[in-house]
Design a protein around this motif. Structure first.
Motif, PDB file in Angstrom:
ATOM      1  N   SER A   1      50.080 -18.998  66.826  1.00  0.00           N
ATOM      2  CA  SER A   1      49.581 -18.864  65.456  1.00  0.00           C
ATOM      3  C   SER A   1      49.895 -17.464  64.951  1.00  0.00           C
ATOM      4  CB  SER A   1      48.077 -19.130  65.433  1.00  0.00           C
ATOM      5  OG  SER A   1      47.782 -20.371  66.061  1.00  0.00           O
TER       6      SER A   1
ATOM      7  N   GLY B   1      48.544 -23.279  65.862  1.00  0.00           N
ATOM      8  CA  GLY B   1      49.906 -23.204  65.350  1.00  0.00           C
ATOM      9  C   GLY B   1      50.880 -23.893  66.296  1.00  0.00           C
TER      10      GLY B   1
ATOM     11  N   THR C   1      48.000 -26.783  62.260  1.00  0.00           N
ATOM     12  CA  THR C   1      47.878 -25.336  62.065  1.00  0.00           C
ATOM     13  C   THR C   1      46.744 -25.005  61.104  1.00  0.00           C
ATOM     14  OG1 THR C   1      50.263 -25.120  62.401  1.00  0.00           O
ATOM     15  CG2 THR C   1      49.108 -23.237  61.457  1.00  0.00           C
TER      16      THR C   1
END
Length: 278
Positions: A76, A84, A231
């Motif tokens: 992420s 992510g 995400t």
């Protein structure tokens, strides 16, 4: 075994979780060493995947959930808080990337035991305010872990995290994503929020294992889920940081299963009892 909906581990089961935790610790160390400008998040994912499998373990995240998570780590970047998906994103000087990793080690019956941890890493030199955000987030993690005692409550952990963060400045404490119980599954009861009142929530018991994971932002606590359905990003575009460890409560204190030293140095620094081998 389960008691009051909480999975309580026997000592030999905690040892299996320690094996999984050390696989995670080694994978995160390898990924940390590989973070530099020009590296893609997919390359970081490959490094973690190869190490986990070479150690005879399996990734916890790959295939998890709906839609199935498609990778071994969560990577992420910047305003991405958590979950992510690794891919072609190229890391650049000044970025920060949160790496979340889980691994499963099986016992003789084939039952899997999980470890789960996360770090946030600067790519080159990050801005001073971002470096401070990372420091506060990691220290909040240790403040929460150090507040865990058999006979206490989950809220003691939550309150310790929030109290420390509020004292350090106006950071956003992400509310929609929390820590959790862990063991035969990656996510088990109870939830462990990063804010709350002491003395509230389920009672902490010997043999309970928890993953604690504060997520802070430079803006508000509000988040959104991106179009990939995984995400999580900050609603205001501010940078986020995320740190996590898995720990177990033993007869002697807290044993941080995903820290190479079992958490001993930081627990002793904070005056908390260390519950791992000496």
């Amino acid at each position: 075994m389960f008691g009051s909906s909480l999975e309580i581990k026997a000592p030999d089961q905690i040892l299996l979780m320690r094996e999984a935790g050390l696989v995670v610790a080694d994978a995160l160390a390898a990924v940390r060493d590989a973070v530099r400008p020009g590296v893609t998040t997919a390359e970081l994912d490959r490094i973690a995947d190869e190490l986990i499998r070479a150690r005879g373990a399996r990734p916890s995240f790959l295939g998890y959930g709906v839609p199935p998570f498609p990778a071994t780590i969560c990577a992420s970047v910047n305003d991405a808080v958590v979950h992510g998906i690794p891919g072609g994103q190229v890391l650049a000087e000044g970025d920060v990337v949160s790496i979340d990793c889980g691994a499963i080690v099986a016992d003789d019956s084939g039952q899997g035991w999980h470890g789960d941890a996360a770090i946030t890493v600067a790519v080159g030199a990050a801005p001073a305010e971002v470096t401070e955000l990372m420091r506060v987030t990691e220290e909040a993690l240790w403040q929460g872990i150090a507040a865990a005692r058999p006979g206490g409550r989950v809220g003691d952990i939550s309150h310790a995290i929030e109290r420390y963060v509020r004292a350090e400045g106006g950071y956003g404490i992400v509310e929609d994503y929390t820590g959790h119980g862990i063991g035969t599954e990656m996510h088990l009861p109870p939830d462990v929020p990063n804010y709350g009142r002491a003395g509230r929530g389920p009672r902490l018991k010997h043999g309970l294992a928890l993953a604690v994971e504060p997520m802070l932002t430079l803006g508000t606590h509000a988040t959104e889920v991106a179009a990939d359905e995984w995400t999580v990003v900050t609603a205001d575009g501010s940078v986020a940081a995320h740190f996590e460890h898995t720990f177990a409560l033993t007869d002697d204190g807290v044993w941080v299963l995903t820290a190479h030293d079992g958490g001993r140095a930081d627990l002793e620094r904070l005056g908390a009892p260390y519950g791992g081998p000496t």
